[in-house]
Write a protein that holds these residues in place. Structure first.
Motif, mmCIF file in Angstrom:
data_model
loop_
_atom_site.group_PDB
_atom_site.id
_atom_site.type_symbol
_atom_site.label_atom_id
_atom_site.label_comp_id
_atom_site.label_asym_id
_atom_site.label_seq_id
_atom_site.Cartn_x
_atom_site.Cartn_y
_atom_site.Cartn_z
ATOM 1 N N PHE A 1 0.854 -1.202 0.000
ATOM 2 C CA PHE A 1 0.000 0.000 0.000
ATOM 3 C C PHE A 1 0.880 1.238 0.000
ATOM 4 O O PHE A 1 2.063 1.176 0.329
ATOM 5 N N GLN A 2 0.270 2.359 -0.387
ATOM 6 C CA GLN A 2 0.949 3.651 -0.238
ATOM 7 C C GLN A 2 0.087 4.533 0.673
ATOM 8 O O GLN A 2 0.330 4.605 1.862
ATOM 9 N N CYS A 3 -0.990 5.122 0.150
ATOM 10 C CA CYS A 3 -1.830 5.927 1.050
ATOM 11 C C CYS A 3 -2.675 5.038 1.963
ATOM 12 O O CYS A 3 -3.103 5.456 3.029
ATOM 13 N N GLY A 4 -2.955 3.812 1.516
ATOM 14 C CA GLY A 4 -3.699 2.872 2.340
ATOM 15 C C GLY A 4 -5.209 2.961 2.208
ATOM 16 O O GLY A 4 -5.927 2.162 2.816
ATOM 17 N N TYR A 5 -5.700 3.904 1.406
ATOM 18 C CA TYR A 5 -7.158 4.083 1.360
ATOM 19 C C TYR A 5 -7.867 2.870 0.763
ATOM 20 O O TYR A 5 -8.938 2.480 1.223
ATOM 21 N N CYS A 6 -7.251 2.254 -0.237
ATOM 22 C CA CYS A 6 -7.890 1.100 -0.876
ATOM 23 C C CYS A 6 -7.636 -0.188 -0.114
ATOM 24 O O CYS A 6 -8.232 -1.219 -0.430
ATOM 25 N N CYS B 1 -6.462 0.676 -7.176
ATOM 26 C CA CYS B 1 -5.524 1.378 -6.292
ATOM 27 C C CYS B 1 -5.055 2.633 -7.016
ATOM 28 O O CYS B 1 -4.341 2.547 -8.015
ATOM 29 N N ARG B 2 -5.456 3.782 -6.502
ATOM 30 C CA ARG B 2 -5.099 5.027 -7.188
ATOM 31 C C ARG B 2 -3.623 5.348 -7.032
ATOM 32 O O ARG B 2 -3.080 6.160 -7.766
ATOM 33 N N CYS B 3 -2.959 4.721 -6.062
ATOM 34 C CA CYS B 3 -1.504 4.883 -5.924
ATOM 35 C C CYS B 3 -0.762 3.911 -6.839
ATOM 36 O O CYS B 3 0.466 3.948 -6.898
HETATM 37 S S1 FES Z 1 -2.610 2.528 -1.601
HETATM 38 FE FE1 FES Z 1 -3.433 4.458 -2.144
HETATM 39 S S2 FES Z 1 -5.231 3.940 -3.263
HETATM 40 FE FE2 FES Z 1 -4.236 2.062 -2.966
#
Ligand code: FES
Ligand code: FES
Length: 182
Positions: free
Chosen positions: A118-123, A155-157
């Protein structure tokens, strides 16, 4: 001749009012019964987040396009934004808050940490809910198969490579836990 507007007196009774009156319901989530009062139009996603305060399930698009809201109903993955809360009445709902075993993370949760999935973790909650079922359904045999069977989880990241590695790691850890791998 002048016609006076009707005052309603002496005329037919108004049609029955049919909503959106709120309805009392009980949702079973993560093994616990939650009594709540909802408008019939309330999605399962809004019921979880706004009424039960289980905010681990995320709202991305709210129209079935991103997978951030993935939960399980009766052990099958569904999109909570496209599911009416009342349709989940009498069924077993599982959210990301319900997959760990006490303080012990689920093997797929651990694998996401190990693979930096993950990066931002939102997904991520939706990815994990989908990934566990992807493995259990037998659709995690290769990275390309994982990509296909998790294509509804965006995943937008663009952390897809790490996500696929995490699913592979989680798959193997689940097999080891079940005694299928040494
Ligand atoms: S980790 Fe950022 S949207 Fe998937
Ligand atoms: S929030 Fe449900 S699919 Fe995007």
């Amino acid at each position: 001749m002048t016609v006076e507007p009707s005052t309603g007196r002496g005329s037919a009774p108004p049609a029955e009012f049919i909503g959106p009156s709120r309805i009392m319901t009980t949702l079973r989530v993560n093994g616990h019964d939650h009594f709540t009062v909802l408008e019939p139009r309330t999605s399962l996603l809004d019921a979880l987040r706004e009424h039960l305060h289980l905010t681990g399930t995320k709202k991305g698009c709210d129209q079935g396009g991103c997978g951030a809201c993935t939960v399980w109903i009766d052990n099958r993955r569904v999109l909570a934004c496209l599911t009416l809360a009342l349709a989940a009445e009498g069924r077993e709902v599982t959210t990301i808050e319900g997959v760990a075993d006490g303080d012990e993370l689920h093997p797929v949760q651990q694998a996401f940490l190990a693979a930096d999935g993950f990066q931002c973790g939102y997904c991520t909650p939706g990815q994990i809910m989908s990934a566990i079922k992807c493995v259990e359904e037998g659709h995690a045999g290769s990275e390309s198969e994982i990509a296909e069977w998790m294509s509804g989880n965006i995943c937008r990241c663009a952390a897809y490579q790490n996500i696929r590695e995490a699913v592979c790691g989680g798959r193997d850890a689940m097999a080891r836990k079940d005694g299928e791998l040494p």
